[in-house]
Design an enzyme around this catalytic site. Structure first.
Site, PDB file in Angstrom:
ATOM      1  N   LEU A 521       0.848  -0.692  -0.242  1.00  0.00           N
ATOM      2  CA  LEU A 521      -0.256  -0.041   0.079  1.00  0.00           C
ATOM      3  C   LEU A 521       0.917   1.599  -0.463  1.00  0.00           C
ATOM      4  O   LEU A 521       2.038   1.629   0.886  1.00  0.00           O
ATOM      5  CB  LEU A 521      -0.907   0.294   0.976  1.00  0.00           C
ATOM      6  CG  LEU A 521      -1.262   1.352   1.582  1.00  0.00           C
ATOM      7  CD1 LEU A 521      -2.333   2.242   0.344  1.00  0.00           C
ATOM      8  CD2 LEU A 521      -2.476   1.137   2.687  1.00  0.00           C
ATOM      9  N   GLU A 522       0.980   2.159  -1.252  1.00  0.00           N
ATOM     10  CA  GLU A 522       1.660   3.319  -1.067  1.00  0.00           C
ATOM     11  C   GLU A 522       0.693   4.281  -0.752  1.00  0.00           C
ATOM     12  O   GLU A 522      -0.436   4.631  -0.678  1.00  0.00           O
ATOM     13  CB  GLU A 522       2.042   3.985  -2.382  1.00  0.00           C
ATOM     14  CG  GLU A 522       2.804   4.739  -2.920  1.00  0.00           C
ATOM     15  CD  GLU A 522       3.532   4.363  -4.371  1.00  0.00           C
ATOM     16  OE1 GLU A 522       4.384   5.251  -5.084  1.00  0.00           O
ATOM     17  OE2 GLU A 522       2.209   4.513  -4.905  1.00  0.00           O
ATOM     18  N   ILE A 523       1.097   5.042   0.234  1.00  0.00           N
ATOM     19  CA  ILE A 523       0.289   6.793   0.849  1.00  0.00           C
ATOM     20  C   ILE A 523       1.027   7.811   0.682  1.00  0.00           C
ATOM     21  O   ILE A 523       2.428   8.337   0.648  1.00  0.00           O
ATOM     22  CB  ILE A 523       0.355   6.004   2.496  1.00  0.00           C
ATOM     23  CG1 ILE A 523      -0.853   4.569   2.939  1.00  0.00           C
ATOM     24  CG2 ILE A 523      -0.188   7.277   2.896  1.00  0.00           C
ATOM     25  CD1 ILE A 523      -0.809   4.881   4.044  1.00  0.00           C
TER      26      ILE A 523
END
Length: 776
Positions: A521-523
C-alpha cells in the site's frame, strides 16, 4: 500397481508450486506457578529462560524480555545450554516441557542479526554447528522432552521442536509451524534438513523447505509434524490466550510424565508409498531412480524460479546427500557448510534486506492517531473498490460499499463474497466466520449513514474532474473528523485536494490489484496533509494487513513513476521488432514474475497511455524514447488489454493460451524504428532495468522517497522487481553505480537523452565507497 500408485504420489508432489517470494506477533506473559527448586535459584541471572519442577517434570519457559517474540540468539542458546545441563543433572527431574512465556510465539526463528554479524562463510558455518550440537543433545536426551507449541514456531524454533521427543500444539489461528529460511536465501541450519524428512516424509519436507509455507496444527498432525493438538480455551478470570497457555502447560506436563513412566508412547508416522519406494531404491542402490526423483524436484524449482535463487537448489542437494550418506554426522556437516555458503550470497543479503523492510513497513512512523477509524466507506464497487472492502471487513471494519448503480453494487458484493468463499474452501475460515465477516459489509446506493464514517476511500475512475465532483459531494455528508482517501495510481493528490474544503484531511492510498493478494500500500501525503490524517491512513493500511510505504506527492508518486520509463522502453523495443513473447521471456529471465508485455496488458493499454501522456509532460525528455501514438492507436482500436480481451495479446475464457495480437502488432509496425544495435537478451534487459532503476534513484533524489529501503519495498512488493536482488537500490550497490552509469551513457549516445543518469546515481558512480546501504 504399487509402482503406479507410487509414481502417482510423486506426480502430485511435483505439481506443488514453490513460491519464492517472514514475522510474528505475540503478547508478553510469564507463568511461574510451580515451586522453584534450588537449581533454579542459582540461575537467577539468566535473562531469557527460567525453569521449575512440577511432579518430577522440568517446565522450561522461554520468555525474552522487551520483545514480542523469542528468537534463537547466542544469549538464548547459552541460557538453554545452561538450563538443560541443570535439568539433566537434577535427580528429581524425569522429563521436561519446553514452552514459551509468550502466548503468540513459541520461537520465531534464529536471530538474523547474529548471522549478519558474521564476516565469512566459516563463521556462519560455526554458528550452524553450535546450533546442531545443542539440538543433538536435546534429541538424545534420556529424559523425554515435550515441545509445547503455541504461536509461531518457525525456522530455528521448529528445529528446536523437531529435536524434542514429542510435540503438542494449540489449534488456533496464531499457531503455525514452518521452515521459512528459503525466503531469506538460506536453508534450515540446525539439523532441519536431516530431521524433517524423517518425520514428515520426503515430499512433505521438500514442500515445506522449498516454499517456506506455514503449516497449521491440524495439517501438522496429519503430516506427523506434531503428535497432539489441543483446543484453545475461551475467556475466564484471565484472557483466553493466558488460559490456553496454562492449559497447554498442564497437557504437556501430563504428556511428559506419560513418556517418562512409559504409559505413553509416541505413535510413529506410517511410511507412505513414496517413503517405501525411496527406501527400496536406496536399499538396492538403484541410483538412477533416486536421481530421477531429485532431478524432477530440481526441474520444478528451476521452472518456477528461473534458477535465480541458490537456496532451494542447495536444499535439494543437501537432502539428496543426506539420503545417500545414511550417516548423520556427514549429513550435519553438509548442512552447516551449505548454510555458511548461502549466508554469504548476494541473494541471501538481498532477501534479508527485504525482511528488514517488511519489519519497518509494519510500523506507523506517524504514531497512533488520536481517533481510531472503525467505520469505513468505499466509493465505487468495481474491482478495486470491492477488493478494498474485502481486506477491510475481514479485519473487523464496518464498511459501507457505495456505488451509483444497483447492478454495479451487486457485482461488488459478489466479488467480496467470492473472496470469502475462497477462504472458506481453503479452510482458512469457517462458514460461521465467513458469514460474520460478510455482515460487516453494508451495501448502499445513497450517502445515508456517511455521517458515522471515519474514513472514506474512493476508488472511482481515474479522471481528475470525476474525483473533484466526488470529493465535493462526499463532503456534504461526512463529519468534520472524517478522512478522505483517494485511490489513484498517478493523479497528484495535491490537485485532487484542491476541490476539498479540508485539504488537511485528504490523503492518497494507492492499492495494487488484486487488492486481496498484493501486499503493498503506497500512502501519499501532500504538504497540507495533517499528521493525524497520515497516521490514520497508515493505521488502516496496517490493520488491512498491508506493507505500507509513505511517499511524497508528485506526478506518478513513486511506483507508477518508476514503472513508466520501463514501459516506455518496452514499447520502443517492440517498435524495434522485438516480439512481445520474447520481451516477456527476457524480463522473466531477469527475475520479474510477470513479463513486461503481459504487465502492460494487465495495467491496461488505456491506463498506460494516460500515464505516459501525463508523466511525459511532467518529466520530458526523461520519459521519452517511444512513440506514444503506438498506445493511443491501440486504444482507438479497442485493444485495451486483458480487460477488453485484446491488447498486446489476445485472451479467451476458453483457453489459457495468449497468442500475440496480430492487429496490435500491425499498429506497432506502423511506428517501426530501426534498431541501432543488436537487441540481445542482455541488452534488452539492461535497457529496461536501467531506466527503471534510474527513476527509482531519481525519486529518492527528489524527496519523493524517505529512504532507499522504502524504495526497495515498493519496487519488489508493488511491481515485482526481482526479490533476490533486494530491490533497485540494493541492486545498484551490487551491480555498481559506476557500471550502471557507464551503460546508461552508452545508451544515451545511441538512443537519446531519456537514458541520462540522474545526479544522485552519478554521485554514487564517482565515489566507489558511496552506497545506498553502507557496509556495516
Amino acid at each position: 500397481m504399487a509402482s503406479v500408485r507410487c509414481f502417482g504420489a510423486l506426480n502430485r508432489f511435483l505439481r506443488l508450486t514453490p513460491c519464492l517470494l517472514p514475522g510474528s506477533t505475540g503478547f508478553s506473559f510469564c507463568a511461574n506457578r510451580y515451586i522453584v527448586t534450588s537449581g533454579v535459584m542459582a540461575a537467577a541471572a539468566r535473562k531469557h529462560i527460567n525453569w521449575d519442577v512440577k511432579d518430577n517434570v522440568a517446565v522450561i519457559r522461554i520468555n525474552s524480555p522487551d520483545s514480542k517474540v523469542n528468537v534463537l540468539s547466542k544469549e538464548v542458546q547459552q541460557d538453554m545450554t545452561e538450563v538443560m545441563n541443570e535439568v539433566w543433572a537434577n535427580g528429581e527431574v524425569e522429563s521436561a516441557v519446553l514452552i514459551s512465556g509468550k502466548p503468540g510465539c513459541f520461537i520465531a526463528g534464529a536471530d538474523i542479526g547474529m548471522l549478519e554479524a558474521c564476516k565469512s562463510a566459516k563463521e556462519v558455518t560455526e554458528v550452524s554447528q553450535a546450533g546442531q550440537e545443542l539440538l543433538k543433545r536435546l534429541e538424545k536426551s534420556e529424559k523425554p522432552i515435550v515441545a509445547a507449541i503455541m504461536g509461531s514456531c518457525l525456522g530455528g524454533g521448529l528445529e528446536v521442536a523437531l529435536a524434542c521427543q514429542y510435540r503438542v500444539a494449540v489449534k488456533d489461528k496464531k499457531t503455525s509451524l514452518g521452515t521459512p529460511e528459503v525466503l531469506l536465501g538460506l536453508l534450515p541450519g540446525a539439523g532441519g534438513t536431516v530431521r524433517l524428512p524423517k518425520l514428515v516424509s520426503l515430499p512433505n519436507a521438500f514442500d515445506m523447505m522449498l516454499t517456506g509455507k506455514n503449516i497449521k496444527p491440524d495439517k501438522a498432525k496429519k503430516m506427523g509434524l506434531v503428535d497432539q493438538v489441543v483446543q484453545p480455551l475461551g475467556p475466564g478470570l484471565e484472557t483466553p490466550e493466558n488460559r490456553t497457555l496454562q492449559y497447554l502447560e498442564e497437557v504437556a506436563i501430563q504428556t511428559a510424565r506419560g513418556l517418562a513412566d512409559k504409559s505413553l508412547k509416541r505413535t510413529q508416522r506410517k511410511p507412505d508409498m513414496m517413503d517405501r519406494f525411496l527406501k527400496l531404491m536406496n536399499t538396492i542402490g538403484f541410483e538412477y531412480t533416486q536421481n530421477w526423483f531429485y532431478n524432477q524436484v530440481r526441474k520444478r524449482v528451476i521452472k518456477q524460479s528461473g534458477g535465480l535463487y541458490p537456496a532451494p537448489l542447495k536444499i535439494i542437494e543437501v537432502v539428496q546427500q543426506s539420503q545417500k550418506f545414511n550417516n548423520e554426522e556427514a549429513s550435519y556437516a553438509a548442512e552447516s557448510k551449505a548454510f555458511g555458503k548461502l549466508a554469504m550470497t548476494p541473494e541471501s543479503r538481498g532477501l534479508i534486506n527485504l525482511y528488514h523492510g517488511q519489519t519497518a513497513c509494519k510500523k506507523n512512523r506517524f504514531g497512533n492517531p488520536q481517533r481510531e477509524a472503525k467505520t469505513l466507506a468505499v466509493l465505487g464497487a468495481g474491482l478495486m473498490g470491492a477488493g478494498i472492502a474485502q481486506v477491510s471487513i475481514d479485519k473487523g471494519y464496518t464498511v459501507l460499499l457505495k456505488d451509483m448503480a444497483e447492478q454495479g453494487l451487486a457485482r461488488g458484493q459478489d466479488q467480496v463474497l467470492k473472496g470469502m468463499n475462497s477462504q472458506f474452501k481453503k479452510k482458512k475460515i469457517t462458514s460461521f466466520e465467513r458469514d460474520t465477516i460478510m455482515s460487516n459489509l453494508v451495501p448502499t446506493l445513497t450517502y445515508d449513514n456517511f455521517k458515522n464514517v471515519d474514513m472514506v476511500i474512493e476508488a472511482v475512475f481515474e479522471d481528475l474532474n470525476i474525483k473533484h465532483k466526488v470529493i465535493q459531494e462526499v463532503e456534504k455528508h461526512i463529519s468534520e473528523h472524517c478522512i478522505f482517501a483517494t485511490n489513484t495510481s498517478a493523479l497528484p493528490i495535491t490537485q485532487i485536494a484542491q476541490a476539498s474544503k479540508r485539504p488537511e484531511k485528504v490523503v492518497g492510498m494507492h492499492y495494487f490489484s488484486p487488492v486481496d493478494k498484493m501486499q503493498l500500500l503506497e500512502i501519499i501525503t501532500t504538504d497540507k496533509t495533517s499528521q493525524e490524517t497520515a497516521a490514520s491512513a497508515v493505521q488502516v493500511g496496517l490493520k488491512q494487513g498491508k506493507l505500507v510505504i509513505i511517499v511524497k506527492d508528485g506526478p506518478g508518486f513513486y511506483t507508477t513513476r518508476m514503472l513508466a520509463p520501463m514501459l516506455a522502453e518496452a514499447v520502443r523495443l517492440l517498435q524495434e521488432g522485438v516480439k512481445p513473447k520474447d520481451l516477456d521471456r527476457i524480463t522473466k529471465k531477469f527475475g520479474f514474475p510477470v513479463g513486461v508485455s503481459t504487465l502492460a496488458d494487465e495495467v491496461g493499454i488505456d491506463v498506460a497511455a494516460h500515464v505516459a501522456e501525463d508523466l511525459g509532460k511532467a518529466f520530458a525528455p526523461r520519459f521519452g524514447g517511444a512513440n506514444i501514438e503506438v498506445l493511443t492507436d491501440m486504444v482507438a482500436a479497442g485493444f485495451l488489454g486483458r480487460k477488453a480481451g485484446k491488447g498486446i495479446f489476445t485472451y479467451s475464457a476458453d483457453s489459457k493460451e495468449r497468442p500475440e495480437n496480430a492487429e496490435a502488432l500491425e499498429i506497432v509496425q506502423r511506428w517501426h524504428i530501426e534498431p541501432k544495435a543488436p537487441n540481445t537478451d542482455e541488452e534488452c534487459q539492461m535497457r529496461l532495468v536501467s531506466r527503471f532503476v534510474n527513476e527509482a534513484v531519481c525519486c529518492l533524489q527528489d524527496g519523493i522517497l524517505n529512504s532507499a529501503l522504502d524504495g526497495d519495498m515498493g519496487a519488489v512488493f508493488g511491481l515485482g522487481f526481482p526479490p533476490f536482488t533486494g530491490g533497485p537500490f540494493r541492486y545498484v550497490d551490487k551491480y555498481g553505480a559506476d557500471n550502471l552509469v557507464e551503460k546508461m551513457l552508452r545508451y544515451r549516445d545511441l538512443y537519446g537523452e531519456h537514458f541520462t543518469p540522474c545526479q544522485l546515481l552519478q554521485d554514487h558512480a564517482q565515489d566507489i565507497d558511496k552506497k545506498f546501504y553502507p557496509r556495516k
